[in-house]
Structure formats: structure tokens, C-alpha cells
Design an enzyme around this catalytic site. Structure first.
Site, PDB file in Angstrom:
ATOM      1  N   PHE A 174     -71.218 111.847  -5.693  1.00  9.16           N
ATOM      2  CA  PHE A 174     -70.639 112.717  -4.660  1.00  9.16           C
ATOM      3  C   PHE A 174     -70.543 111.929  -3.357  1.00  9.16           C
ATOM      4  O   PHE A 174     -70.900 112.394  -2.283  1.00  9.16           O
ATOM      5  CB  PHE A 174     -71.512 113.972  -4.494  1.00  9.16           C
ATOM      6  CG  PHE A 174     -70.790 115.132  -3.880  1.00  9.16           C
ATOM      7  CD1 PHE A 174     -69.755 115.771  -4.547  1.00  9.16           C
ATOM      8  CD2 PHE A 174     -71.146 115.602  -2.623  1.00  9.16           C
ATOM      9  CE1 PHE A 174     -69.091 116.857  -3.979  1.00  9.16           C
ATOM     10  CE2 PHE A 174     -70.486 116.688  -2.033  1.00  9.16           C
ATOM     11  CZ  PHE A 174     -69.454 117.313  -2.716  1.00  9.16           C
ATOM     12  N   GLU A 225     -56.606 105.654 -13.979  1.00 14.79           N
ATOM     13  CA  GLU A 225     -55.614 105.245 -12.972  1.00 14.79           C
ATOM     14  C   GLU A 225     -56.269 104.731 -11.679  1.00 14.79           C
ATOM     15  O   GLU A 225     -55.833 103.767 -11.078  1.00 14.79           O
ATOM     16  CB  GLU A 225     -54.675 106.429 -12.650  1.00 14.79           C
ATOM     17  CG  GLU A 225     -53.625 106.136 -11.594  1.00 14.79           C
ATOM     18  CD  GLU A 225     -52.685 104.993 -11.977  1.00 14.79           C
ATOM     19  OE1 GLU A 225     -52.076 105.058 -13.050  1.00 14.79           O
ATOM     20  OE2 GLU A 225     -52.571 104.030 -11.199  1.00 14.79           O
ATOM     21  N   LYS A 260     -59.678  94.170 -11.568  1.00 18.14           N
ATOM     22  CA  LYS A 260     -58.397  94.876 -11.699  1.00 18.14           C
ATOM     23  C   LYS A 260     -57.416  94.083 -12.567  1.00 18.14           C
ATOM     24  O   LYS A 260     -56.680  94.653 -13.378  1.00 18.14           O
ATOM     25  CB  LYS A 260     -57.812  95.141 -10.310  1.00 18.14           C
ATOM     26  CG  LYS A 260     -58.671  96.121  -9.506  1.00 18.14           C
ATOM     27  CD  LYS A 260     -58.303  96.126  -8.039  1.00 18.14           C
ATOM     28  CE  LYS A 260     -59.195  97.064  -7.234  1.00 18.14           C
ATOM     29  NZ  LYS A 260     -59.083  96.893  -5.795  1.00 18.14           N
TER      30      LYS A 260
END
Ligand code: HSE
Length: 341
Positions: free
Chosen positions: A10, A148, A223
Site C-alpha cells: 500500500f 503491463e 525491462k
């Protein structure tokens, strides 16, 4: 159906996602028929909470912003028990990235998938280190594993390659994949010192918890590995990708580039050469006339080289609370759509 959402983490992204979901609740229901309750949250700082009918998220955001622990719907269950035993249908894995082990996120992902619950994540650890295994586990259990947000935040990159570009053969992907270093290079060109500009990038929330991951190129390497494996089916390991960051770029190098009408960019690249995928991350001096040269600040950009369309370039935010929160929303909506078909 009503999606029962659980959040692991969170922090910035988790709170960003919740703000979007709260603000757009009616719009999402009306336009996409997307109905949800956030029923579980696990956070090492604020605590674990569970309410099968839905948590009071507004209150939780207020508590977290004030640095206070959660006060309502406290659960005795640890993360894995919460994943398994709650009435959640989908988990959003938003804990910190560890590109060496993938933990603790990888245990969360595995447990959720094995329990027949979908997983959506912006955490690069499980995606860069274990994507093929997690996809297989998801397929076996009839659920989705969506990632994504692991590459260029909510700017559609993986979904673009898998969706609208499906049918094209993609032979090369090349671009700026790290916002922190692009921001730093932009400011260093204006004369700001390396240490000073890194501090600003941290304050702006672009950098990873340990900014070594950004400046040494490891974040971009994660990535690049994800893109190589998902878009090109390369089957490479993160350690197979040669990686150099921006730590060795000095003011004299920046001046040298300027004199040649060039500019430094940290470039991530994946290319199919003679049937073999080659990937790398390294700083390059590129001509000012090149499309990537104009991409400044924390913005990211990627060019897909395709057989049917030629080059397709997407430019957009690569980091940020709402920008990454949106990446989770986009995957939640696509799961919702796929389940209805
Ligand atoms: N630290 C990363 C960046 C955040 O600067 O791009 C998004 O992965």
C-alpha cells in the site's frame, strides 16, 4: 460479476490505484460494467486488513498518508494466508522490486495463481526473473498473470505489442526505459551536478528505493529482459543482458556530445539478429535529429521495428503514482473483459 480485489503493498502505487478506483468507480461501472470491492490489503508498514464485503479505502488512504497503521478490519492472517483464505478473485502485487531474487513478491504471485486467483503486477522482479514459469502456472490454474505496469508504467507497451501489433513480426525494440536516468541526463545537460540531480530525482519519486538500480542500468535491464522474453520469446536471463548505466558520464562527455550535435541517452535494446535475440542497456550518443533525442525529463519512449508497419514509436510517462496505478487498472479491465467473453 463483482471483482474482489486484494492489494499486496500500500505504497505509492497501491495508493495511486486506490485513488483512481475511488474517483472513477461510477465511470468504470457505467462505461465498462466493471464492479469491484477492495477486500484485502497487506502492507508490512500499515498492517494486514480484510473485510469480505469491502474495506473503507478512503479511511485507509488517510491513515497511510498520516504514517499511521490501519485501525479497522485488522486481520491476524499473514500475507500468504490472506491470499489463500480471503474471498479475493484478483491480487495486485505492488510490493518493492527485488531483481536478484524476485522476493517476497514471487511467493505472493505463486500462492495467488495456485489458489486460482488472477495476478496483476507492476513489480519487475517476478516478471523479469520468472515470467515463463508464472505464465504457465496461471494457464494451468485457469487465471491471468498480467504485467503491463512492469515496463514504462501505464504507457501501453506490452499490451501494444501483444494486442494492436499482433500479426506483425517485431524484429527490434529500442528506447528509453528509465525515467530517473533520462531526467538526470536532461538536467546534467543544463549544468546540474550528478549528485544534486540524483537527489531531485529521488525527491520527485522517479528513482527506485535504492537508486543504484536506476543509475547502473539494472532497472532498464529488467525491462529489456521482460520485453525480450514476452515480445520476442527470447528465453533469456536478466544476467545474460550486458548492462552499463550512466555513472561514468562526466560533464566533459556531455560537452563532447553537444559539440557533435548529439545527446546522451541510456538506451535499452532488444534485437533479433540471425535468429538470435541480442539485448543490451548502455548509454549512447545519439544525433539531435533522432526521434529519441527529443524525449526529455522522466518521459520514456520505445520504438518497435515491425515488418508490416515499419517503425512504431510510443512516448509516455514511465513512472509515477497515478501513471503506474493506471497500469494496474488497465490490466484489471482487460481481465474483466476476457472473463466476460
Ligand atoms: N525507477 C524507475 C524509473 C521507475 O525511473 O523509470 C519505473 O520503473
Amino acid at each position: 460479476m463483482k471483482h474482489k480485489i486484494g492489494l499486496l503493498g500500500f505504497g505509492t502505487v497501491g495508493q495511486g490505484l486506490c485513488e483512481i478506483l475511488l474517483n472513477k468507480k461510477e465511470f468504470l461501472k457505467k462505461k465498462y460494467g466493471f464492479k469491484f470491492d477492495i477486500v484485502a490489503v497487506a502492507d508490512f508498514k500499515f498492517g494486514n486488513v480484510y473485510n469480505a464485503k469491502g474495506l473503507d479505502i478512503e479511511k485507509m488512504i488517510k491513515e497511510a498518508k498520516a504514517g499511521k497503521k490501519f485501525t479497522q478490519d485488522l486481520a491476524d492472517w499473514d500475507n500468504l494466508k490472506l491470499i489463500k483464505k480471503s474471498n479475493t478473485t484478483v491480487w495486485c502485487e505492488l510490493t518493492y522490486t527485488d531483481l536478484n531474487t524476485g522476493g517476497p513478491a514471487i511467493d505472493h504471485v505463486k500462492t495467488a495463481l495456485k489458489s486460482g486467483k488472477h495476478v496483476v503486477t507492476s513489480n519487475k522482479g517476478p516478471a523479469a526473473l520468472f515470467y515463463p514459469q508464472m505464465k504457465k502456472l496461471a494457464d494451468k490454474n485457469g487465471v491471468k498473470f498480467k504485467i503491463e505496469g512492469t515496463v514504462v508504467a501505464g504507457t501501453p507497451v506490452i499490451n501494444l505489442a501483444e494486442g494492436p501489433l499482433a500479426g506483425c513480426t517485431i524484429s527490434k525494440i529500442r528506447g528509453i526505459l528509465n525515467g530517473t536516468t533520462n531526467y538526470m541526463l536532461t538536467e546534467m545537460e543544463k549544468g546540474m551536478a550528478y549528485d544534486e540531480v540524483l537527489k531531485v530525482a529521488q525527491e520527485k519519486g522517479y528513482a527506485e528505493a535504492d537508486p543504484t538500480g536506476d543509475v547502473e542500468g539494472y532497472d532498464a535491464r529488467g525491462k529489456v529482459t521482460i520485453l525480450a522474453n514476452i515480445v520476442m520469446g527470447a528465453g533469456i536471463k536478466i544476467t545474460d543482458v550486458p548492462c552499463n548505466g550512466i555513472t561514468k558520464i562526466k560533464p566533459a562527455d556531455i560537452e563532447k556530445a553537444k559539440k557533435q550535435n548529439k545527446r546522451w541517452k541510456l538506451i535499452g535494446s532488444v534485437e533479433m539478429i540471425d535468429g538470435k535475440v541480442e539485448a543490451s542497456v548502455k548509454p549512447e550518443m545519439i544525433d539531435l535529429s533522432h526521434p529519441l533525442a527529443g524525449v526529455m525529463g522522466a518521459t520514456n519512449a520505445l520504438t518497435f521495428t515491425t515488418d508490416l508497419l515499419g517503425d512504431v514509436t510510443i512516448v509516455g510517462p514511465g513512472a509515477g503514482k497515478i501513471e503506474t496505478g493506471f497500469s494496474i487498472l488497465t490490466d484489471l479491465l482487460s481481465i474483466s473483459r476476457e472473463m466476460e467473453n
